[in-house]
Enzyme design. Structure first.
Site, short mmCIF file in Angstrom:
data_model
loop_
_atom_site.label_atom_id
_atom_site.label_comp_id
_atom_site.label_asym_id
_atom_site.label_seq_id
_atom_site.Cartn_x
_atom_site.Cartn_y
_atom_site.Cartn_z
N LEU A 144 22.92 25.68 -21.90
CA LEU A 144 22.58 26.75 -22.55
C LEU A 144 22.90 28.05 -22.13
O LEU A 144 22.82 28.73 -21.20
CB LEU A 144 20.70 26.57 -22.05
CG LEU A 144 20.32 25.30 -22.12
CD1 LEU A 144 18.90 25.52 -21.83
CD2 LEU A 144 20.31 24.72 -23.57
N LYS A 551 69.23 21.59 5.59
CA LYS A 551 69.56 21.40 4.27
C LYS A 551 70.78 22.10 3.91
O LYS A 551 70.61 23.15 3.97
CB LYS A 551 68.10 22.02 3.68
CG LYS A 551 68.07 21.53 2.20
CD LYS A 551 66.79 22.11 1.71
CE LYS A 551 66.61 21.27 0.29
NZ LYS A 551 67.75 21.51 -0.78
#
Length: 845
Positions: A144, A551
Site C-alpha cells: 500500500l 605474486k
C-alpha cells in the site's frame, strides 16, 4: 563493538568485521557497528521471515549520504566470488544466466550481509526446496503505497478494507509499516497455487478496492492517477518480484525499519514508522507480530486439522508432499511426523543440542542400497547410494536424490510391507551429527559427518555431494566423494574439489579426483588448462594450512615438454613459444616429458616485475622483432607448480607433495628460469614486505589443495596490495585538445552471463604512442550498437562502440556504490585472456 576492525564468531562461523566506525546514516550518526548490532538483535525474528528465500540486496557501501548528497546504492543479486563458502545459497536460472543468491538462514549469513553494507534485504513470496527448485508461493503481499498528498492514515484505511476482503476468503493479514512511506500486508497461503494465480487474485482484490473506494484506492501505477490516493500494488506477487523482508533496515536518511505491527497499533492516531532502536526494544520485549506468518500458521477461518509432516500445525510442509503421496499411512510403519525429533531437540538430548543430524540407512529393497540423509531446514534431504558409501577418495559413487523425508525417519528401523513403496527391511548403518561447510541447493553439499560409536563410518568423514547436471529435483543424479581430510585434522592431505565428471557452480569439473592412485601416461593426452585463484583477504585464510609465495606481476605460462619439443601455452591455450624463445631451449629442461606451471615476468629498472614493460614482448611473434626485443626487454620465468612428470599425472596430489616433486624435478641451469620460493612467515609480514618492495601481492595456496585444471578455486587465493581488475573494452570516446586525434578514454565492462555490465571509463595510463595505435585498433572493431546493457547517458553521449573482443587490466581506487571503478588507470592489454574469462577480482568492500 569498538574500533575499526574486529574478529568475531557467530553461530560457529568466524568473520572479520571491518570499518566498524564508518557512519552509515549521517543524519543520526548510526555506524556500521550499530547496523551489525541491530541485525544480530533481530536475527531470531528476521531469519524465520527470510528463510529459504533467495535474497537480493541493496548495498550502500559508503553510507546513505545526506539529502543534499545521497549515497550511491549498489543493487546486487549474484554472490561475489569473495563470498564465504559457508553462506547457504540457491542457484536460480534466469533467461540468459544463472545467479547464486544467498539464503538468509543463519545469524552468520545475516552478520556477513551487514558487514558488506547490505542495508536492505529483499525476498520473493516463494521459497526453494533442498533440490534448488522454487516452491509455490506461500505468502500473498499487498504493498500500500501512498501517492502525493496521502500518507499513513490513508494507508491504514485501505489496509482495513483489504483485511475485510481477505478475511472473507479465509486469510488473516499481518501489517508491516514499510519504513519508507506505506504499509505492506502479508497473508499466509497453503502453497497450492502458482505465482500467476496469486498475482491474478491480488490484482482483482486491488481492482475491487478501487471500484468500491475510487477516492481512496487506485490499482494503476501511473503517478498521475495516484495523487491523494493509495496505490494497491499487487505486482509484488509476481514470481520475479521481491519485497523488503520484515525487520530489514531501510536505506533512507534515517535508519527506519520494515516493522511488523498489530492491528491495534494501526488504529493509533500516533502511528509512525519505527527506527532500528525502537524495533530492537520491541524484539527484546518478545514482540514479533510477524511470527504467525513466518511459521505459516495464521488463518482467519478455523485452522485445518494437523496433518502429517506439518510445520507446527498450520499447513502441511509442501516439501513432504512427494513423501506422503508415495505412502499409505495405514499400511506402512514409516513415520510421517517430526514430533519425536523436535522433542529431542527441546530436551537437549546428547548429540542433538544445536547440531543437525544425519542418518545412513541400509535398505534391503528390490536391490540393496544405502539411504544417505542430512537434516536441512526441518526435513531430511535424502539420496540413495546404489553402491554404498565410498570408502576412499579414489572412486566416486552415484547418489540419486530422492524425496525429502520427515525428521522422525532418522530413527526408523523396520520392515516396509510387500507391495508398498520401498518394500523391504531398513536398519540404521550409522547416525550422528554433521558440520556443514557448504550447501548450494540442487548443486553442491560439503559436510563432515561424525558417526556414532560402532557405526559404519568409523568416526568422522568429510563428504562432497555434487550434482552431475543430469535431472532435476527427485531422481536427479549426483556423485558422492569421500574427501581425504577432515577440517582441523593434520593427516591425510586431500582436496575439497569437485569430483571428476560432476558439474558444480562454475561449470563442468575437470579434477582428477576419481583417477586411480597410480596415474597412467595417457591421463594427460590433452593440454590441461591452468588452475585459477580467487581474490581474497587474509581473513579468508583462517583454519587451514597455507603456503605463501610472492605474486609475480606477469603472464601465466604452462611449459609442456613432449619428445624433443618445448611449448609455452597461455592461460587461454594459445601457443606463445615464438614470443619467448628463451624458454624453448630443450637443454634448459629435464629430459623427460612434463608439464609445469609458472609466470613470465619482465624486471624493470627498480628490480621488480614490471607488467607495463612486459607489454613490449607480448605482441611479438616475428623472429626479427623478437630478437631485437630480447635484448631490450629480457624476461624470466618463475615456476611454482608441476602437473605431470615422466607421464605421471600429479594433479591429484596435494600442493605440498607437488612442490616436493617440483624441487626434485628442476635443477637450476644457465637459463632464465627459477623456482618461486614458498615463504615461511606470517602472511601479514609477507604482505608488508611485498608492499615495501613494490610487488603486486602474495599468493596463498592451501597445502592440501589439488590442481584443478580450468577452475577458479578458493584453495588458491590472491592477496593484492593494489586493486586491479581485468576488463573488456566495449567502446571509446575521442580525446580533446592535444588528444583530439586519439582515444580520450575507453569504456569498459565485466561479463555477467551473456550481458556485459558497464563499470566505467579509463583515460589515464596510456602513452601518446599507445593512444595513436589504440585508435586504429578501435576503428577496426567498430560496431553500431552498444555491447553494454546499462551505460549512463552522460558516458554514452559521444561514445563509439566496438565489438567486445579485447581484454585489458586497470588499477583503481575502489568500487563505487553503483558498481563502477573509481579512478581507474590503464595497466596494459591481457592478450592471454578471452573476454569470457574476465570476472570481478576485487571485493567491493
Amino acid at each position: 563493538m569498538a574500533g575499526g576492525k574486529e574478529r568475531v564468531r557467530v553461530g560457529g562461523r568466524e568473520l572479520t568485521l571491518t570499518n566498524l566506525d564508518k557512519v552509515m546514516y549521517p543524519a543520526t550518526g548510526t555506524t556500521k557497528a550499530d547496523v551489525i548490532a541491530y541485525y544480530a538483535a533481530v536475527a531470531p525474528v528476521l531469519i524465520p521471515a527470510a528463510r529459504n528465500r533467495p535474497a537480493t540486496r541493496k548495498r550502500w557501501v559508503h553510507g546513505v549520504g545526506t539529502e543534499a548528497q545521497p549515497g550511491e546504492m549498489f543493487f546486487q543479486k549474484n554472490l561475489d566470488d569473495s563470498a564465504p563458502g559457508w553462506v547457504p545459497r540457491a542457484a536460480i536460472t534466469h533467461k540468459s544466466n544463472t545467479n547464486y543468491y544467498p539464503l538468509v538462514n543463519d545469524p552468520a549469513t545475516l552478520t556477513w550481509l551487514a558487514q558488506i553494507a547490505s542495508l536492505e534485504i529483499h525476498v520473493p513470496q516463494w521459497t526453494v526446496d533442498s533440490h534448488g527448485s522454487a516452491l509455490p508461493p506461500d505468502r500473498l503481499v499487498l504493498d500500500l503505497d501512498p501517492g502525493e498528498g496521502a500518507g499513513l492514515p490513508e494507508c491504514v484505511e485501505v489496509a482495513k478494507l483489504a483485511r475485510t476482503i481477505l478475511q472473507d476468503v479465509g486469510l488473516e493479514p499481518v501489517p508491516v509499516t514499510s519504513g519508507s512511506k506505506g504499509i505492506h500486508l502479508y497473508a499466509v497461503l497453503k502453497g497450492t497455487q502458482t505465482s500467476d494465480e496469486v498475482s491474478a487474485f491480488a490484482r482483482e482484490l486491488a481492482r475491487a478496492l478501487e471500484a468500491d473506494h475510487p477516492d481512496l484506492a487506485v490499482s494503476d501505477m501511473k503517478k498521475t492517477l495516484r495523487t491523494g490516493k493509495v496505490l494497491v500494488d499487487w505486482s509484488q506477487n509476481n514470481a520475479a518480484k521481491t519485497t523488503i523482508v520484515p525487520y530489514s533496515l531501510r536505506g533512507r536518511l534515517h535508519p527506519t525499519v520494515a516493522a511488523p505491527r498489530t492491528w491495534r497499533e494501526l488504529s493509533s492516531p500516533s502511528l509512525k514508522h519505527l527506527d532500528y532502536e525502537e524495533v530492537m526494544r520491541r524484539v527484546a520485549a518478545g514482540k514479533d507480530p510477524f511470527a504467525p506468518v513466518s511459521a505459516g500458521t495464521i488463518h482467519a477461518s478455523p485452522e485445518p486439522p494437523k496433518t502429517a509432516g506439518s510445520r507446527g500445525g498450520g499447513h502441511a510442509d509442501p516439501r513432504l508432499t512427494k513423501y506422503r503421496s508415495l505412502r499409505d499411512q495405514g499400511k506402512t510403519p514409516e513415520p510421517f511426523t517430526a514430533e519425536e525429533h523436535h522433542a529431542a531437540k527441546a530436551n537437549g538430548l546428547p548429540g542433538q543440542a544445536g547440531k543437525e543430524i544425519f542418518v545412513i540407512q541400509e535398505h534391503h529393497a528390490s536391490r540393496l542400497h544405502y539411504d544417505f540423509r542430512l537434516e536441512h531446514e526441518g526435513v531430511l534431504v535424502s539420496w540413495a547410494l546404489p553402491k554404498g558409501v565410498p570408502e576412499s577418495g579414489d572412486k566416486n559413487h552415484l547418489a540419486v536424490q530422492t524425496e525429502d523425508h520427515p525428521m522422525d525417519y532418522a530413527d526408523f528401523e523396520g520392515d516396509i510391507p510387500k507391495g508398498e513403496y520401498g518394500a523391504g527391511s531398513v536398519s540404521i548403518w550409522d547416525k550422528g551429527v554433521y558440520e556443514l561447510e557448504k550447501w548450494v541447493n540442487g548443486t553442491e553439499v560439503i559436510a563432515t559427518l561424525t558417526g556414532g560409536e560402532g557405526g559404519g563410518l568409523g568416526g568422522s568423514k568429510r563428504f562432497a555431494l555434487i550434482h552431475t547436471g543430469k535431472g532435476q529435483g527427485e531422481e536427479s543424479q549426483w556423485l558422492i566423494h569421500l574427501m581425504d581430510r577432515v577440517p582441523g585434522a593434520r593427516k591425510s592431505p586431500g582436496s575439497t574439489k569437485v569430483p571428476a565428471g560432476a558439474k558444480g557452480p562454475a561449470g563442468p569439473a575437470r579434477t582428477a579426483a576419481s583417477r586411480p592412485a597410480a596415474p597412467r601416461r595417457d591421463t594427460l593426452q590433452e593440454d590441461p588448462a591452468p588452475m585459477l585463484a580467487s581474490a581474497g583477504t587474509p581473513a579468508d585464510l583462517h583454519g587451514s594450512d597455507w603456503l605463501f609465495e610472492l605474486k609475480w606481476d606477469g603472464i601465466r605460462a604452462l611449459v609442456v615438454a613432449d619428445g624433443d619439443r618445448i611449448r609455452l601455452l597461455s592461460r587461454n591455450g594459445n601457443d606463445m613459444s615464438a614470443s619467448y624463445p628463451e624458454f624453448t631451449d630443450r637443454s634448459c629442461w629435464p629430459p623427460q616429458d612434463f608439464i609445469a606451471d609458472g609466470e613470465i615476468i619482465a624486471v624493470g629498472p627498480s628490480g621488480t616485475p614490471d607488467f607495463g614493460l612486459l607489454q613490449g614482448r607480448m605482441k611479438l611473434t616475428r623472429p626479427g622483432d623478437v630478437k631485437r626485443a630480447r635484448a631490450a626487454i629480457p624476461v624470466r620465468m618463475m615456476l611454482f607448480d608441476l602437473l605431470a612428470d615422466g607421464g605421471d599425472d600429479l594433479r591429484r596430489l596435494s600442493l605440498r607433495k607437488r612442490r616436493e616433486r617440483l624441487a626434485d624435478f628442476f635443477k637450476p641451469a644457465d637459463c632464465p628460469v627459477e623456482l618461486s620460493e614458498t615463504l615461511d612467515d606470517r602472511v601479514e609480514h609477507i604482505l608488508e614486505s611485498a608492499r615495501e618492495l613494490g610487488l603486486e601481492g602474495v599468493m596463498a595456496k592451501r597445502a592440501d589443495s589439488r590442481y584443478v585444471s580450468g577452475q577458479r578455486t578458493h584453495t588458491w587465493i590472491k592477496l593484492k596490495i593494489e586493486k586491479t581488475q581485468e576488463v573488456v573494452v566495449g567502446g571509446w570516446r575521442a580525446g580533446r585538445g592535444d588528444r583530439s586525434n586519439t582515444v580520450g578514454s575507453l569504456l569498459v565492462g565485466i561479463p555477467e552471463g551473456k550481458a556485459l555490465r558497464y563499470v566505467g571509463r579509463v583515460g589515464s595510463g596510456f602513452s601518446m604512442g599507445e593512444l595513436e595505435e589504440l585508435r586504429k585498433k578501435m576503428e577496426g572493431l567498430a560496431r553500431k550498437t552498444s555491447p553494454f546493457d546499462d551505460v549512463p547517458s552522460a558516458d554514452a553521449a559521444d561514445a563509439r562502440w566496438v565489438n567486445p573482443a579485447l581484454v585489458g587490466e586497470v588499477t583503481f581506487g575502489e568500487w563505487t556504490g553503483s558498481g563502477k571503478l573509481r579512478h581507474p588507470v590503464w595497466r596494459g592489454w591481457r592478450l592471454d585472456k578471452e573476454p569470457a574469462e574476465v570476472v570481478m577480482e576485487s571485493p567491493q568492500l
